[in-house]
Scaffold this active site. Structure first.
Site, short mmCIF file in Angstrom:
data_model
loop_
_atom_site.label_atom_id
_atom_site.label_comp_id
_atom_site.label_asym_id
_atom_site.label_seq_id
_atom_site.Cartn_x
_atom_site.Cartn_y
_atom_site.Cartn_z
N LYS A 182 35.61 35.02 52.08
CA LYS A 182 35.03 36.24 52.10
C LYS A 182 33.95 36.35 51.31
O LYS A 182 34.04 36.40 49.96
CB LYS A 182 36.07 37.44 51.51
CG LYS A 182 35.91 38.61 51.70
CD LYS A 182 35.79 39.53 50.46
CE LYS A 182 34.91 39.82 49.57
NZ LYS A 182 33.58 40.11 49.92
N GLU A 258 35.25 31.17 38.40
CA GLU A 258 33.89 31.04 38.10
C GLU A 258 33.08 32.60 37.53
O GLU A 258 32.64 33.15 38.58
CB GLU A 258 32.94 30.20 38.98
CG GLU A 258 33.36 28.80 39.30
CD GLU A 258 33.19 27.93 38.08
OE1 GLU A 258 32.31 28.14 37.12
OE2 GLU A 258 33.90 26.76 38.15
N CYS A 292 24.37 33.16 37.16
CA CYS A 292 25.26 33.04 35.84
C CYS A 292 24.80 32.47 34.70
O CYS A 292 25.21 32.67 33.62
CB CYS A 292 26.60 32.79 36.40
SG CYS A 292 26.57 31.22 37.42
N GLU A 389 25.07 41.12 30.99
CA GLU A 389 24.41 39.95 31.89
C GLU A 389 23.13 40.81 32.58
O GLU A 389 23.33 41.75 33.20
CB GLU A 389 25.18 39.47 33.11
CG GLU A 389 26.08 38.39 32.71
CD GLU A 389 26.52 37.84 34.43
OE1 GLU A 389 27.38 38.54 34.82
OE2 GLU A 389 26.41 36.82 34.41
#
Ligand code: NAP
Length: 486
Positions: A182, A258, A292, A389
């Site tokens: 997906k 992850e 990331c 982040e």
């Protein structure tokens, strides 16, 4: 230049389930936008739970035959995928840029990186081994038999539309698992293109299924609730990762997670500053900072702070911003308006708390989701951007005076994905390597992603590894067989 959408025929902008390309039940579709213009570039099928379960039917049906397919044959199909991706690199790169916004040079880099997972795991497919040994007390033998885990569900993010899927699909297929992917709703096209070329390469129906949807929660929870699903591999935010881990617990699924990062990049006074600058530019600006493992906090030791900051700001300020498909563009569009607003808010918060903007800091007018490369200094420890982040081209610089101090600050986060250290002192580098709580560390390097190395985080950055030999182990169970032999 031709339309990047030409590579994906309208009949392949639908769900890939078993041997068919089909509409979602009920025929719903959703629009995919070019983030640089806000214009719709394609409509794709909008799957519901029933479509997700149809993909699981196909993956379950194909499982036994795929697991029994000789490893060499599976390997050859992965090699064929690597070849087509490499040969058609330019077309794939243009498709990635069209739906995700990164500059073409970055997209080309992603295709090379993503393709390499197929080559690496083609090589791993034929190296899956068990062992046979005498039990320590004698009297019987121990045989271990690696076996594919079973049908896998993959949920991937928008920031690397090809590579984040490739590093799951390639090891899964190498191990003998079937898959349902997906992709992120904002970037579904590249994954459909990958499914198409894997079909052309001869991968059997049901082994690679792709379900595009705007209803991620509904589709993924239906898949995780079904006992035929044996593994979840997720790449995305820690927040969504926690939700999926809870759902995966009900059926005690194998999981690989992850998740998000908050990398510290540390420049010591003894570093080669040219190397540190090159490394910082890559670690901050690869993929526009939408990565990331992007350097989220740049710590510079006081004696070199002024020189490093001035040179870094000059390089950041010289980058050109524009449509990713245009020549000479270094920084393309961010994925959406929410990302731009978030950067604006993080910068305003840091400035309110005493930071100074050296370069950038103001979003441009006009269409598309752009934000300029931005450097801030004197960023206080309580600025929100040091915990959140950033996921964009904004670089906060903070000075430090001792290694213990900077290690404590770098570790003061829930995340533990990547870090970077620049020093010419080997002992110092090793103390950082032992002291920093990260799954990955670059020493005098800003680029650490490599399909042949184990990628993954500690703490709330995740569970498990992708790439390298560890990557295939995530898709294998081990059966132990005790054989009586007095
Ligand atoms: P995200 O919001 O967590 O979404 C990731 C994927 O999860 C998308 O496919 C999304 O679908 C899906 N999703 C969202 N909510 C869901 C739910 N309730 N149930 C099931 N699926 C759901 O992350 P993102 O914004 O796309 O990506 C950025 C994040 O990914 C950052 O945190 C980044 O650090 C992380 N990341 C980590 C790695 C790594 O290797 N550690 C690599 C790349 C990115 P929709 O698109 O439909 O929302």
């Amino acid at each position: 230049m031709s339309d990047p959408m030409n590579v994906l025929a309208p009949e392949h902008r639908r769900l890939r389930i078993g041997d068919a390309w089909r509409d979602a039940a009920g025929g719903a579709t959703f629009a995919v936008e070019d983030p640089a213009t806000g214009k719709t570039i394609a409509e794709v099928a909008d799957a519901g739970a029933v479509d997700g379960l149809a993909a699981l039917d196909a993956a379950s049906k194909a499982m036994a035959e795929w697991a029994a397919t000789p490893p060499r044959k599976r390997s050859e199909l992965l090699t064929a995928t690597y070849r087509v991706l490499t040969e058609r690199s330019e077309e794939v790169a243009r498709l990635i840029t069209a739906e995700m916004g990164k500059p073409l040079a970055e997209a080309r880099g992603e295709v090379a990186y993503g393709a390499e997972f197929f080559r690496w795991f083609a090589e791993e497919a034929v190296r899956v081994e068990g062992r046979y040994n005498t039990a320590p007390a004698g009297g019987y033998r121990i045989l271990t038999v690696p076996r594919p885990v079973g049908p896998c569900v993959f949920v991937t993010p928008w920031n690397f539309p090809l590579a984040m899927g490739a590093r799951k699909i390639a090891p899964a297929l190498a191990a003998g698992c079937t898959t349902i992917t997906k992709p992120a709703a904002q970037t579904p096209l590249t994954m459909l293109f990958l499914a198409r070329i894997m079909e052309e390469a001869g991968v059997p129906p049901g082994v690679v299924n792709v379900v595009t949807t705007r209803r991620a929660g509904e589709v993924v929870s239906a898949l995780l609730a079904d006992r035929r699903t044996r593994k979840l591999s997720f790449t995305g935010s820690t927040e969504v990762g926690r939700v999926l881990l809870r759902q995966a617990a009900d059926n005690v699924l194998r999981t690989s997670m992850e998740l998000g990062g908050n990398a510290a990049l540390i420049v010591c006074a003894d570093a080669d500053l040219d190397v540190a600058l090159d490394g910082a530019m890559v670690a901050k600006m690869r993929n526009l900072g939408e990565s990331c493992i992007a350097a989220n906090r740049i710590y510079v030791e006081e004696p070199v702070r002024e020189e490093f900051t001035a040179r870094f700001a000059e390089r950041m300020g010289a980058l050109s911003v524009g449509h990713g498909l245009d020549d000479g563009v270094d920084v393309g569009a961010l994925i959406d308006e929410a990302s731009v607003t978030k950067l604006d808010e993080l910068v305003a918060d840091a400035v309110d708390r005493g930071a100074r903007v050296l370069v950038g800091g103001e979003r441009p007018d006009g269409p598309g989701h752009f934000y300029p490369p931005t450097v801030l200094v004197d960023v206080p420890d309580d600025a929100r951007m040091l915990e959140a982040e950033i996921f964009g081209p904004v670089a906060p610089i903070i000075s430090f005076t001792s290694d213990d101090e900077v290690i404590a600050k770098a570790n003061d986060t829930e995340h533990g994905l990547a870090g970077y250290v620049f020093t010419r002192d080997l002992q110092r580098a090793l103390r950082f390597a032992e002291g920093l709580e990260t799954g990955m560390l670059g020493i005098n390097r800003g680029l650490i992603s490599d399909p042949s190395a184990p990628f993954g985080g500690v703490k709330q950055s995740g569970i498990g590894k992708e790439g390298s030999h560890e990557g295939i182990l995530e898709y294998l169970d081990v059966t132990y067989v005790a054989i009586d032999l007095p």
